[in-house]
Design an enzyme around this catalytic site. Structure first.
Site, PDB file in Angstrom:
ATOM      1  CE1 TYR A  28      -3.847   2.630   0.577  1.00  0.00           C
ATOM      2  CE2 TYR A  28      -2.317   3.223   2.364  1.00  0.00           C
ATOM      3  CZ  TYR A  28      -3.488   3.343   1.592  1.00  0.00           C
ATOM      4  OH  TYR A  28      -4.349   4.518   1.700  1.00  0.00           O
ATOM      5  CG  ASP A  78       5.910   3.445   0.649  1.00  0.00           C
ATOM      6  OD1 ASP A  78       6.187   4.015   1.712  1.00  0.00           O
ATOM      7  OD2 ASP A  78       4.835   3.507   0.419  1.00  0.00           O
ATOM      8  CE  LYS A 137       2.363   5.046   8.622  1.00  0.00           C
ATOM      9  NZ  LYS A 137       1.054   5.449   9.001  1.00  0.00           N
TER      10      LYS A 137
END
Length: 434
Positions: free
Chosen positions: A146, A241, A274
């Site tokens: 994702y 990612d 994050k």
């Protein structure tokens, strides 16, 4: 209308009237596990308290950013100081430079980066940059990985090799995803065939080094090596990612973990989020100068954001990076996570429950399977009904894990050995009932 007097039920009833599904991000809705979401009232250290005042040991940590736990004094001090100077300017600040310098210092091979406000935004921008820098259209992604909810990345694999363009969300026209190729994670032969057939058209390959939306699935060293080699050979850009893994599995991110086994390993573009925001909306993407200078205002690839580099978010991120950069931080975090994972394995084994688990740094995942899966198809064989029982059993005992079978978990530096032992003890009770 509900007859419940539970504050969480009452809040969910209110929320459903004004928010689709009652939540602002789907996984919060408890649709996969059943029951009512816990509405958080406050959080401190490794805990949060719901609307009814019940305390939970928190293993999602805002889905990763709260690596120091909630309300860390140094982070709060930095944020409070920043707030007094202004919430947003829409103009450059020195703190943006400081944060960029701090991140680049921990990322060998990264020479420039751009700050944005979400992981989705960073991933979307990295894809656009790869296409603009190479003049090509095709992007490879992997089933089960994702990268945010940008239209071009909301696709799934069909049967056979390199299925193109099947959106997994309504509202995404087929022509938007026709240049997205979806392959099986950890399938080296399929990867090699895709590059052999389409190499001249591939702009970039985007991958999670540890797929956190398959719970916790590592890319094998050989698979990672071939991704790097094939991108180099065919002139495509390797996009890593690290929204979940960056500064979470190691100070140098997952790329530093793989560099131990792959000499000179570096991605071309890294996507981060994050932890670098410490709980505030902040993300980034960065890479080599020649690639990053393709971005406006220097180059033809347009990207912009009104709140990018927000002064409060950058203060929060900088304070977090300073704390996790202290000597011994990741060694201690890794030891805590191992204590949790090893304890859960032992408890499941004693109860005769099929259970496989893995971790890196402060990130962990587990499956109700006899061995760790390597791709999405294998992940889907995990026992969903048993997981739901485990989830609610832990919830009833004051332990909060992700309310979905396919999400990773996170340990913070604020978790104590007593917290971890209490978690293992609670899990042991539930395992005996599975």
């Amino acid at each position: 209308m509900t007859s419940s007097t539970d504050p969480n039920d009452l809040l969910m009833e209110r929320a459903r009237r004004v928010i689709p599904g009652g939540v602002n991000s789907p996984v919060r809705a408890f649709r996969a596990v059943g029951g009512t979401p816990r509405f958080v009232q406050r959080a401190q250290g490794p805990y949060f308290w719901d609307a009814g005042g019940t305390r939970y040991i928190d293993y999602i940590g805002s889905w990763g950013p709260m690596i120091l736990g909630h309300g860390h004094p140094a982070v709060l001090e930095a944020v409070q100081k920043a707030v007094t100077g202004g919430l947003s300017y829409g103009a450059p600040t020195e703190r943006e430079i400081e944060l960029a310098e701090a991140i680049i210092a921990l990322r060998p091979g990264m020479e420039m980066l751009r700050l944005v406000s979400s992981g989705t935004e960073a991933g979307m921008s990295a894809i656009r940059l790869a296409r603009g820098a190479t003049g090509r259209s095709v992007i490879i992604k992997f089933e089960g990985c994702y990268h945010g909810h940008a239209d071009a990345l909301l696709v799934k694999a069909g049967s056979g090799l390199a299925t193109f363009g099947h959106a997994t969300s309504a509202g995404v026209p087929p022509e938007v995803v026709q240049h997205t190729m979806v392959l099986e994670y950890n399938n080296v032969a399929q990867l090699e065939q895709a590059f052999a057939e389409h190499g001249a058209s591939i702009a970039g390959l985007i991958m999670e080094p540890i797929a956190g939306n398959m719970n916790f699935v590592r890319a094998s060293v050989e698979f990672t090596r071939r991704c790097r080699e094939l991108c180099t050979q065919h002139g495509a850009l390797l996009i890593y990612d690290e929204v979940m893994t960056g500064f979470r599995v190691a100070l140098g991110g997952a790329q530093s973990v793989y560099a131990r086994s792959i000499a000179g390993f570096e991605p071309d573009i890294t996507v981060m989020g994050k932890v670098i925001g410490g709980g505030m909306p902040l993300a980034a993407f960065g890479g080599k100068r020649a690639v990053m200078e393709q971005l406006a205002p220097l180059g033809p690839v347009y990207q912009a954001g009104t709140l990018s580099g927000n002064p409060v978010a950058t203060a929060c991120g900088l304070a977090t990076l300073r704390e996790i950069g202290k000597p011994g931080f990741f060694e201690a975090l890794t030891a805590k996570t191992h204590r949790l994972v090893d304890g859960l394995k032992a408890a499941a084994q004693k109860a005769g429950v099929p259970f496989a688990a893995d971790s890196e740094g402060g990130m962990f995942g587990f499956f109700l399977l006899p061995e760790l899966p390597r791709n999405y198809g294998q992940v889907m064989k995990s026992d969903g009904a048993r997981f739901n029982t485990l989830f609610h059993g832990l919830l009833d005992r004051g332990v909060y894990i992700a309310p979905a079978l396919y999400e990773a978990g996170f340990v913070s530096s604020a978790h104590s050995e007593a917290d971890i032992d209490a978690t293992v003890s609670a899990a042991a009770e539930v395992f005996r009932s599975l």
